[in-house]
Design a protein around this motif. Structure first.
Motif, short mmCIF file in Angstrom:
data_model
loop_
_atom_site.label_atom_id
_atom_site.label_comp_id
_atom_site.label_asym_id
_atom_site.label_seq_id
_atom_site.Cartn_x
_atom_site.Cartn_y
_atom_site.Cartn_z
N MET A 309 -48.83 59.62 -30.80
CA MET A 309 -49.06 60.95 -31.33
C MET A 309 -48.85 61.06 -32.85
O MET A 309 -49.43 61.94 -33.48
CB MET A 309 -48.24 62.01 -30.59
CG MET A 309 -46.75 62.01 -30.90
SD MET A 309 -45.88 63.29 -29.96
CE MET A 309 -46.41 64.76 -30.80
N PHE A 310 -48.04 60.16 -33.40
CA PHE A 310 -47.84 60.25 -34.85
C PHE A 310 -48.56 59.15 -35.62
O PHE A 310 -48.28 58.92 -36.79
CB PHE A 310 -46.34 60.26 -35.18
CG PHE A 310 -45.69 61.52 -34.71
CD1 PHE A 310 -46.00 62.74 -35.33
CD2 PHE A 310 -44.79 61.52 -33.64
CE1 PHE A 310 -45.41 63.92 -34.88
CE2 PHE A 310 -44.21 62.70 -33.21
CZ PHE A 310 -44.53 63.90 -33.82
N SER A 312 -51.37 57.74 -37.79
CA SER A 312 -51.99 58.56 -38.85
C SER A 312 -53.37 59.10 -38.46
O SER A 312 -53.72 60.21 -38.79
CB SER A 312 -52.07 57.77 -40.15
OG SER A 312 -52.87 56.64 -39.98
N GLN A 315 -52.73 62.15 -36.25
CA GLN A 315 -52.04 63.31 -36.83
C GLN A 315 -53.00 64.42 -37.21
O GLN A 315 -52.77 65.60 -36.94
CB GLN A 315 -51.25 62.88 -38.07
CG GLN A 315 -49.95 62.18 -37.71
CD GLN A 315 -49.05 61.99 -38.91
OE1 GLN A 315 -49.25 62.60 -39.95
NE2 GLN A 315 -48.05 61.14 -38.76
N PRO B 154 -49.15 61.80 -47.04
CA PRO B 154 -48.89 63.02 -46.28
C PRO B 154 -48.83 62.69 -44.79
O PRO B 154 -49.68 61.94 -44.29
CB PRO B 154 -50.12 63.90 -46.56
CG PRO B 154 -50.84 63.27 -47.67
CD PRO B 154 -50.39 61.87 -47.82
N HIS B 155 -47.83 63.21 -44.11
CA HIS B 155 -47.72 62.96 -42.67
C HIS B 155 -47.03 64.16 -42.05
O HIS B 155 -46.54 65.04 -42.72
CB HIS B 155 -46.93 61.67 -42.41
CG HIS B 155 -45.50 61.74 -42.89
ND1 HIS B 155 -44.45 61.95 -42.04
CD2 HIS B 155 -44.98 61.65 -44.15
CE1 HIS B 155 -43.32 61.99 -42.74
NE2 HIS B 155 -43.62 61.81 -44.02
N ILE B 156 -46.99 64.14 -40.70
CA ILE B 156 -46.31 65.22 -39.98
C ILE B 156 -44.83 64.87 -39.89
O ILE B 156 -44.47 63.77 -39.47
CB ILE B 156 -46.90 65.36 -38.56
CG1 ILE B 156 -48.31 65.96 -38.63
CG2 ILE B 156 -46.00 66.21 -37.67
CD1 ILE B 156 -48.33 67.44 -38.98
N ASN B 158 -41.63 64.92 -38.13
CA ASN B 158 -41.26 65.15 -36.73
C ASN B 158 -39.74 65.02 -36.52
O ASN B 158 -39.28 64.73 -35.44
CB ASN B 158 -42.02 64.16 -35.83
CG ASN B 158 -41.60 62.72 -36.10
OD1 ASN B 158 -40.95 62.45 -37.11
ND2 ASN B 158 -41.96 61.81 -35.20
N TRP B 166 -46.91 69.36 -42.41
CA TRP B 166 -47.42 68.25 -43.21
C TRP B 166 -46.54 68.12 -44.45
O TRP B 166 -46.36 69.08 -45.18
CB TRP B 166 -48.85 68.51 -43.64
CG TRP B 166 -49.84 68.27 -42.54
CD1 TRP B 166 -50.34 69.20 -41.69
CD2 TRP B 166 -50.44 67.02 -42.19
NE1 TRP B 166 -51.22 68.60 -40.81
CE2 TRP B 166 -51.29 67.27 -41.10
CE3 TRP B 166 -50.32 65.71 -42.68
CZ2 TRP B 166 -52.04 66.27 -40.50
CZ3 TRP B 166 -51.06 64.71 -42.08
CH2 TRP B 166 -51.93 64.99 -41.00
N TYR B 230 -62.03 60.46 -39.78
CA TYR B 230 -61.34 59.85 -38.65
C TYR B 230 -62.17 59.93 -37.39
O TYR B 230 -62.15 59.04 -36.55
CB TYR B 230 -59.99 60.54 -38.41
CG TYR B 230 -58.94 60.14 -39.42
CD1 TYR B 230 -58.91 58.84 -39.94
CD2 TYR B 230 -57.97 61.04 -39.84
CE1 TYR B 230 -57.95 58.47 -40.86
CE2 TYR B 230 -57.00 60.67 -40.76
CZ TYR B 230 -57.00 59.38 -41.27
OH TYR B 230 -56.06 59.01 -42.17
#
Lengths: 323, 587
Positions: A309-310, A312, A315, B154-156, B158, B166, B230
């Motif tokens: 889920m994480f 890239s 995301q 940039p990432h989430i 968690n 973000w 993506y």
């Protein structure tokens, strides 16, 4: 003095002429962007907002105005039909609609055919040739993927339940069918419950407790929609059954993702609403230009679990909005 | 149709002026248009390049300063932690909270041990399960490269309960003062990515252009269509921007040509890449060319209108001049209006008119001279009448004397003398009708003597007071009467009659000589009328002479009319204008 005023008049006349000559060249094209109307099922919720986001990207890329219409509540078919009429009245070049039910779709097709406006349909599969393109998720495949994931999670063995809120919906039916069609392959897996759950959260909790009382050996729950998944997960978290029962959900609202990281929900099958919105507008533009567009577009699905889920590339799928 | 053809006379001055000027104008305008277009297009293109460069420079500057600000905050946090006695110190957490509160875009500040245990966090939140933070890039980089400040993609985030956000993570190894010396730890400051995202989203390069950011190895930091890339619906060729840090180049794909501009944020090695679409620049070019095209049309129309007016102004007087010359060519020398126009044409027309006037005058002169010449010739002829007659009369008188007819001699001589007195008439050609009638009466008396009463005559005058005082040429009636005697009466068996009649009719004076003699055959009459008939007898001054004299003196509308019937007689009418004599002309 007099001479000056004469000169001034001459210059003024010349400039006026010149500009009246050039005016249609400068401001004519900016305002004449054609409009694509996107009518979805509900104003709120990440799913439809993501559809809209994708549609906006395509609108920018293909230089169209995007008019977004959505009822305040889901299932408000009457309101949605009014919005379709509104979109046509607003002079849209093409209509992209995610119909709430069969009737809305039929009427929308009739309305657009009368005016020879191309129509594309999102998130619904149909066979009407008047529709240029059906763009959406292969829900049957989603169901299969959910079942396969479940088989993997419970190691091919045990009792499972199949739960969903609204079985009248074509999409949910297809997902269910996907599960049911694969079920005979796994002889050691037993479907002990295939039921419709109430949509109210509190009721879901009670209902889930009841289910576990009846089937204490239950190994997994396949939820056919996210609200069912959230309801069941909540009950499991509070009753501490989180480790024992695997839940496979559908879609990725924030709550589902929370439970996914927490480990309450084991996996979720996600759709690609952004692609749906983007392709909807893209093909709408191409159809209005008279180009051939595919009559059926599968935007794809993806199985998401705690593991990936994480990543890239996921995301952006799971968290489309930068807040 | 005819007029239209007349306008488009291929060799007409108007046509020549219009076409040549139009050609010149169009050529000049085309030249100017092409030059302008070239210049404008070049400028537009340059501006587009420049504009893109400037915008990206601005973005780079903004990002730089933003990241610098963030770096400073990180250093500040680092500094605060280093100076405090420990992480749990109340003062420290208060200070850190102040920092978080003042900077809205700081999501969290956290300190982890090297094995990933959370030591402290501001704002204090619950750590989530399954964060796998030791596997995350910011943590690993802080361990691998302890001296440098790391910025993650940039990432989430968690780590903490609450909304998934973000973030860009800044991390570095720090040293904590623990009870047993310095402990290495990882400091993490998470910055909300929204600020950078907004900054990049606001970048507009034309209608469709955009900017995106990649990191050193080509990972996308920001791309407006990142999700599409993506999802495999879009592709962004990132190989070239990876190789270059600065500059711009044109990327051509079958569908479109794009201008790619690269800038690098030195601090992180991030690259900002601007993508603008050449077809928009081309659109500008198209607009320019359309504008110039319409301008050209507009100018040409104006020029044509002006030229039409001008050439008409120039050629119309010339045409008029031509027309007036044509009139002269066809023999109309009458005076016409002077033509207004350009100085040259006016002069030309003036000169022409002067010339025509001169010609007219010369013609009149010639006519006058000719008439005078003719008159004098006629007068010479006329002057012969009387000597001839005199000779005949005197012969008769001699015969009378020989026969001893004294009475007759007296009458004849008296009449002869009176006749001569009138015909001399002080050398004048014009006499009154009274004198002319008197003259003819004496002539008739003498002839009667000679022809021994071979005819009778009478002289009748209507409107005596008027007619007798009118003017006439002298010796009009004598040749006619002479003809009447010689051709009409002489060869008659019976005595004839001659009637002289004068009257005013329709405002003209009529003098009529009628006889009841032989008359003429139609052939002869026609010859006489045409003036071919020449008689062998008489004075040789015929009717033609009279006719010509009348016409020369009084004009074409006057003259003789002859009616004749064989065996019936002849009537000769003489029409002259009614001109009343002044007192002194009356006898």
């Amino acid at each position: 003095m007099k001479r000056l005023s004469v000169y001034g008049l001459v210059v003024l006349a010349a400039v006026t002429l010149f500009y009246s000559c050039s005016a249609p060249l400068t401001n004519g094209e900016v305002d004449k962007k054609k409009t694509v109307a996107l009518i979805v099922r509900m104003k709120h919720g990440d799913y439809w907002r993501t559809v809209k986001l994708g549609a906006e990207m395509a609108a920018k890329e293909y230089e169209r105005n995007l008019n977004f219409y959505a009822p305040d509540y889901e299932e408000d078919a009457q309101r949605q039909l009014e919005l379709v009429q509104q979109a046509i009245a607003d002079g849209s070049e093409t209509i992209v609609v995610a119909p709430s039910d069969e009737q809305v779709l039929r009427k929308a097709i009739k309305l657009t055919r009368e005016r020879a406006i191309p129509i594309l349909v999102l998130d619904t599969v149909g066979k009407d040739s008047a529709v240029k393109s059906y763009i959406g998720t292969d829900n049957y495949d989603m169901g299969m993927k959910a079942f396969e994931k479940m088989v993997f999670l419970i190691e091919k063995k045990g009792q499972i339940a199949l739960l969903g809120t609204d079985r009248s919906k074509a999409n949910a039916k297809q997902r269910e069918q996907g599960v049911l069609d694969l079920l005979p392959r796994e002889i050691e897996i037993e479907l002990v419950a295939n039921e419709t759950v109430p949509s109210d959260k509190k009721q879901i909790g009670e209902w889930t407790r009841e289910l576990f009382r009846k089937h204490p050996q239950l190994k997994g729950v396949i939820a056919l929609d996210s609200s069912t998944a959230i309801g069941v997960a909540e009950e499991m978290e509070s009753s501490g059954l989180g480790d024992k029962v695997k839940i496979v959900a559908i879609d990725s609202p924030p709550e589902v993702l929370e439970y996914l990281q927490e480990g309450i929900i084991s996996a979720t099958i996600i759709q690609k609403p952004l692609s749906m919105g983007y392709l909807g507008v893209k093909y709408a533009v191409e159809a209005s230009n008279g180009e051939a567009v595919p009559s059926l577009v599968d935007t794809g699905t993806k199985v998401i679990d705690r593991e990936n889920m994480f990543w890239s590339e996921n995301q952006k799928l799971l968290f489309p909005f930068v807040k | 149709m005819k007029r239209l053809l007349a306008v488009i006379k291929v060799k007409g001055i108007q046509f020549i002026i219009t076409t040549s000027f139009t050609l010149v104008t169009v050529l000049v305008m085309l030249f100017v248009g092409v030059m302008l277009y070239g210049k404008f297009a070049q400028t537009a293109e340059q501006n587009a390049y420049l504009h893109t460069q400037q915008i990206l420079e601005q973005v780079k500057y903004n990002l730089d300063s933003y990241l610098n600000g963030m770096t400073q905050i990180f250093e500040l946090v680092d500094d605060k932690i280093r100076r405090s006695k420990g992480l749990t110190a109340y003062k420290l957490s208060e200070q850190l909270e102040t920092i978080v509160e003042t900077r809205k875009d700081i999501v969290s500040i956290a300190v982890f041990t090297r094995d990933g245990t959370l030591l402290a966090t501001t704002p204090s939140k619950v750590l989530r399960k399954n964060t796998r933070l030791t596997e995350q890039s910011w943590f690993q980089k802080a361990i691998e490269d302890p001296t440098n400040l790391n910025f993650s993609l940039p990432h989430i985030q968690n780590l903490f309960k609450g909304e998934y956000t973000w973030v860009v993570s800044m991390s570095r190894e720090i040293l904590l003062h623990g009870p047993d010396g310095e402990i290495p730890a990882v400091l993490l400051v998470d910055v909300n990515f929204k600020e950078i995202d907004d900054l990049c989203q606001r970048v507009g390069l034309g209608k469709k252009g955009y900017a995106y950011i990649i990191d050193l190895v080509g990972n996308i930091v920001y791309h407006p269509q990142q999700q599409l890339i993506y999802a495999g619906l879009k592709n962004e060729n990132r190989s070239l921007p990876l190789k270059h840090s600065y500059g711009s180049y044109v990327e051509e794909t079958p569908d479109e040509t794009r201008l790619i501009t690269i800038k690098t944020i030195d601090q992180l090695g991030w690259k900002i890449i601007g993508v603008s679409y050449m077809d928009e620049i081309v659109t500008t070019k198209k607009e320019i060319s359309r504008f110039i095209f319409w301008l050209l049309i507009f100018v040409i129309v104006i020029v044509l209108l002006v030229l039409h007016y001008l050439s008409a102004k120039i050629s119309r007087p010339i045409k008029l001049l031509e027309q007036s010359m044509e009139k002269v060519e066809q023999g109309d020398f009458s005076e016409s209006e002077p033509i207004r126009g350009s100085h040259e044409v006016e002069q030309l027309s003036l000169r022409f008119h002067l010339m025509v006037a001169k010609v007219r005058e010369l013609m009149h002169q010639i006519i006058r001279e000719q008439e005078a010449k003719r008159k004098s010739e006629l007068e010479v002829l006329q002057a012969q009448i009387n000597p001839h007659f005199l000779y005949n009369t005197l012969n008769s008188v001699v015969r009378m004397v020989g026969n001893g007819k004294n009475e007759d001699v007296i009458t004849t001589i008296t009449s002869l003398s009176k006749l001569f007195r009138i015909s001399l008439s002080r050398g004048k050609n014009i006499i009154t009708v009274r004198e002319e009638l008197e003259h003819v009466r004496h002539y008739l008396i003498i002839q009667k003597m000679r022809y021994k009463q071979k005819f009778e005559y009478e002289i009748v005058v209507e409107d005596e007071d008027e007619v007798l005082n009118c003017l006439t040429l002298k010796l009009l009636l004598q040749p006619i009467v002479e003809n009447a005697i010689y051709h009409g009466i002489e060869h008659l068996a019976d005595p004839g009659r001659i009637r002289i009649f004068a009257a005013l009719i329709d405002g003209k004076v009529l003098l009529q000589v009628s006889d009841d003699g032989l008359g003429m055959s139609p052939d002869v009459l026609a010859q006489v009328k045409a003036g071919f008939y020449k008689s062998e007898e008489g004075s040789g001054v015929g009717i033609q002479n009279v006719q010509e004299r009348i016409r020369l003196t009084f004009g074409e509308q006057y003259g003789l009319e002859i009616e004749s019937e064989q065996e019936e007689g002849t009537v000769v009418s003489v029409w002259i204008p009614r001109q009343v004599a002044e007192g002194r002309d009356r006898l």
